[in-house]
Design an enzyme around this catalytic site. Structure first.
Site, mmCIF file in Angstrom:
data_model
loop_
_atom_site.group_PDB
_atom_site.id
_atom_site.type_symbol
_atom_site.label_atom_id
_atom_site.label_comp_id
_atom_site.label_asym_id
_atom_site.label_seq_id
_atom_site.Cartn_x
_atom_site.Cartn_y
_atom_site.Cartn_z
ATOM 1 N N ASP A 52 0.834 -1.224 0.056
ATOM 2 C CA ASP A 52 -0.003 0.024 -0.060
ATOM 3 C C ASP A 52 0.944 1.200 -0.301
ATOM 4 O O ASP A 52 0.353 2.317 -0.691
ATOM 5 C CB ASP A 52 -0.854 0.117 1.115
HETATM 6 P P1 NAP Z 1 0.880 -3.892 3.098
HETATM 7 O O1 NAP Z 1 0.379 -2.950 2.172
HETATM 8 O O2 NAP Z 1 0.303 -4.749 4.325
HETATM 9 O O3 NAP Z 1 1.763 -5.230 2.161
HETATM 10 C C1 NAP Z 1 2.811 -5.869 2.881
HETATM 11 C C2 NAP Z 1 3.006 -6.871 1.469
HETATM 12 O O4 NAP Z 1 4.031 -7.763 2.085
HETATM 13 C C3 NAP Z 1 1.876 -7.861 1.165
HETATM 14 O O5 NAP Z 1 1.344 -7.385 -0.183
HETATM 15 C C4 NAP Z 1 2.484 -9.121 1.109
HETATM 16 O O6 NAP Z 1 2.310 -9.767 0.017
HETATM 17 C C5 NAP Z 1 3.811 -9.204 1.224
HETATM 18 N N1 NAP Z 1 4.414 -9.968 2.261
HETATM 19 C C6 NAP Z 1 3.855 -10.571 3.415
HETATM 20 N N2 NAP Z 1 4.653 -11.458 3.986
HETATM 21 C C7 NAP Z 1 5.777 -11.436 3.138
HETATM 22 C C8 NAP Z 1 7.176 -12.330 3.217
HETATM 23 N N3 NAP Z 1 7.243 -13.150 4.081
HETATM 24 N N4 NAP Z 1 7.939 -12.269 2.248
HETATM 25 C C9 NAP Z 1 7.605 -11.179 1.257
HETATM 26 N N5 NAP Z 1 6.391 -10.747 1.027
HETATM 27 C C10 NAP Z 1 5.522 -10.736 2.176
HETATM 28 O O7 NAP Z 1 2.167 -3.279 4.086
HETATM 29 P P2 NAP Z 1 2.618 -2.010 3.807
HETATM 30 O O8 NAP Z 1 3.141 -1.550 2.412
HETATM 31 O O9 NAP Z 1 3.804 -1.978 4.876
HETATM 32 O O10 NAP Z 1 1.460 -0.731 4.258
HETATM 33 C C11 NAP Z 1 1.203 -0.732 5.682
HETATM 34 C C12 NAP Z 1 -0.227 -0.726 5.470
HETATM 35 O O11 NAP Z 1 -0.843 -0.854 7.078
HETATM 36 C C13 NAP Z 1 -1.104 0.219 4.873
HETATM 37 O O12 NAP Z 1 -2.206 0.046 4.499
HETATM 38 C C14 NAP Z 1 -1.184 1.038 6.217
HETATM 39 O O13 NAP Z 1 -2.285 2.328 5.972
HETATM 40 C C15 NAP Z 1 -1.556 0.121 7.185
HETATM 41 N N6 NAP Z 1 -1.258 1.016 8.706
HETATM 42 C C16 NAP Z 1 -0.206 0.901 9.193
HETATM 43 C C17 NAP Z 1 0.048 1.552 10.294
HETATM 44 C C18 NAP Z 1 1.338 1.609 11.068
HETATM 45 O O14 NAP Z 1 1.180 2.489 12.032
HETATM 46 N N7 NAP Z 1 2.252 1.172 10.517
HETATM 47 C C19 NAP Z 1 -1.146 1.725 10.848
HETATM 48 C C20 NAP Z 1 -2.385 1.608 10.342
HETATM 49 C C21 NAP Z 1 -2.508 1.161 8.996
HETATM 50 P P3 NAP Z 1 2.047 -11.630 -0.412
HETATM 51 O O15 NAP Z 1 1.165 -11.813 0.596
HETATM 52 O O16 NAP Z 1 2.039 -11.519 -1.902
HETATM 53 O O17 NAP Z 1 3.612 -11.915 0.127
#
Ligand code: NAP
Length: 468
Positions: free
Chosen positions: A392
């Site tokens: 994301d």
């Molecule tokens: P993300 O959008 O959840 O994407 C993570 C990606 O990692 C997934 O597409 C997944 O694809 C891949 N993945 C998972 N396990 C893996 C592994 N073992 N090896 C390789 N790839 C792997 O994460 P992000 O880009 O870090 O974004 C964070 C999300 O969380 C956002 O939507 C954000 O708004 C939300 N959020 C975060 C917080 C915060 O404080 N950090 C707070 C509120 C909301 P596969 O399954 O295909 O592997």
């Protein structure tokens, strides 16, 4: 004794404030934790030695119970810290709720004159906030832990917000009746009804919220738990509880605001927006959505020939615990004189600072960590953007697609780099449940696999097979 107690409470409050201040950066965070532990220890010891405390075994029992639960909880992996934090809030909430309940019945039995309007307001605030924080936090922890019977995705039904509001309104109306007539014959029976409504409200508040928003919700629940502690401080006439609760409440609120800003969303959207529902149109339906795969050998060659590489870590790096392999890759690239930066998105991962903590654990030098706003202007000069399990936070739909649920969320502009390698295990979407146009771009090549394995293979290629 009283003067000494107040002095100790001031010392503890000061330590709590410094603890929060030191948590601001990874360099002093450890000191912040020690300050917090010291402040809590002072608070417990000073309260324990008060002359009013006579049942010492109960306190010993509570401390042992705290250790029995707390020590295993402290050993959870970093990826599980958000749900672990939610459990702590649940304990804080139920503790405040139980103290409020005990105080009400105690004062009722000791004489109606004890239940002044001021005390009743404090007790009511304490039990409503405490009990709703308890069930709300348990639900949040369940969603993040992906417990089977707690659905991850938002659960919605018609008139949901209205019925929740009515339920909360009913609890407040009953609470008002109780505050006005705390000693009426029906009052002791009404008290548990308010508790049940607060418990139910906590559950209903959380079920329409998706797993992706849970960290923000947890920060909001953190502020509720803090506010219930403030109310408890008024009930027990304990100034330290009031100040510590206020610090807890305000820091939770500030954290929630920071997260909302980083996602370009409002509080109302997080709490009532049912964000993260799976969209019906999925990958595969559209012929334009084609992924290009690359081999590790090919990727290693391109990396080796670049001058400027930006590594963009996300939740997937945390899941696969790839940070140490990433450090090895960083070393290999630096050895070749390549400029390497880590682009840190404020909400990458599942909690604020998630990526900073992991990279600090792998001893990546702080100067090579760049905040989103700092790195984005450089992205067009970047030869390779290496996306490690992020989704994301690099999705250009946030900039280009007005209909996207993440539209307006600031992103790391990986799509502007000359080429992109993206490591993930499958074609599944990220936490927001939407496709990522970056992966279908001409300039992007996918390295499918677990992040730790893929990076490990890249390191092997760069170190082993004569690529110097
Ligand atoms: P993300 O959008 O959840 O994407 C993570 C990606 O990692 C997934 O597409 C997944 O694809 C891949 N993945 C998972 N396990 C893996 C592994 N073992 N090896 C390789 N790839 C792997 O994460 P992000 O880009 O870090 O974004 C964070 C999300 O969380 C956002 O939507 C954000 O708004 C939300 N959020 C975060 C917080 C915060 O404080 N950090 C707070 C509120 C909301 P596969 O399954 O295909 O592997």
């Amino acid at each position: 004794m009283a003067g000494l107690t107040q002095f100790a409470y001031i010392v503890a409050t000061t330590l709590f404030i410094f603890a929060l201040h030191w948590m601001n950066t990874p360099a002093t965070a450890r000191r912040g934790v020690f300050a917090g532990v010291a402040a809590t220890t002072i608070a417990v010891v000073v309260t324990w030695v008060q002359p009013g405390v006579i049942h010492h075994w109960w306190i010993v029992f509570a401390i042992i119970a705290g250790f029995v639960v707390g020590v295993p909880l402290s050993r959870v992996p970093l990826t599980a810290v958000p749900q672990r934090t939610a459990l702590s809030h649940a304990f804080g909430g139920v503790a405040a709720g139980l103290v409020g309940t005990a105080e009400y019945y105690l004062w009722l039995s000791e004489g109606p004159e004890n239940l002044t309007a001021f005390r009743m307001v404090a007790i009511i605030a304490e039990i409503i906030l405490g009990y709703l924080t308890f069930t709300g936090s348990l639900m949040a922890a369940g969603k993040l832990q992906e417990v089977k019977w707690v659905p991850q995705r938002p659960v919605t039904y018609p008139f949901q917000n209205l019925s929740n509001l009515l339920l909360f309104g009913l609890a407040l109306a009953l609470a008002a009746a109780l505050t006005i007539h705390p000693t009426a014959a029906w009052a002791p029976a009404l008290f548990p009804v308010i508790i049940v409504l607060a418990l139910l409200f906590g559950v209903l508040l959380i079920i329409p919220i998706g797993g992706a928003d849970m960290p923000t919700v947890i920060a909001i629940l953190n502020s509720y738990a803090g506010l219930s502690a403030v109310a408890m401080g008024f009930v027990l006439d304990n100034k330290l509880l009031i100040t510590a609760g206020a610090l807890d409440g305000s820091s939770g609120l500030i954290l929630a605001i920071i997260m909302c800003k980083a996602m370009n969303r409002s509080f109302a959207n997080v709490l009532f927006g049912a964000f993260g529902q799976v969209k019906p149109a999925k990958t595969g339906d559209d012929p334009d959505k084609v992924y290009k795969s690359e081999t590790v050998e090919g990727a290693a060659q391109v990396l080796e020939q670049s001058n400027f590489v930006v590594i963009i870590p996300g939740y997937g790096m945390a899941v696969s615990q790839a940070q140490h392999k990433v450090r090895e890759l960083y070393d290999q690239l630096k050895k070749r004189g390549i400029t390497v930066k880590f682009a840190i998105h404020p909400v990458a991962g599942r909690m604020p600072g998630h990526m900073n903590v992991l990279l600090a654990e792998a001893d990546i030098p702080y100067p090579d960590l760049a905040e989103m706003d700092e790195i984005n202007p450089d992205m067009p000069q970047v030869d390779v953007a290496l996306v490690v399990g992020a989704n994301d936070v690099v999705n250009p739909a946030a900039r280009t697609d007005k209909s996207s649920p993440i539209f307006g969320m600031p992103i790391i502009e990986a799509d502007k780099a000359r080429s992109v390698f993206a490591i993930k295990r499958s074609k599944n979407p990220g936490f927001a449940g939407i496709d990522n146009q970056l992966y279908f771009s001409d300039r992007t090549w996918m390295l499918f696999g677990d992040a730790k394995n893929v990076i490990g293979e890249l390191v092997k290629q760069l170190s082993g097979s004569g690529m110097h």
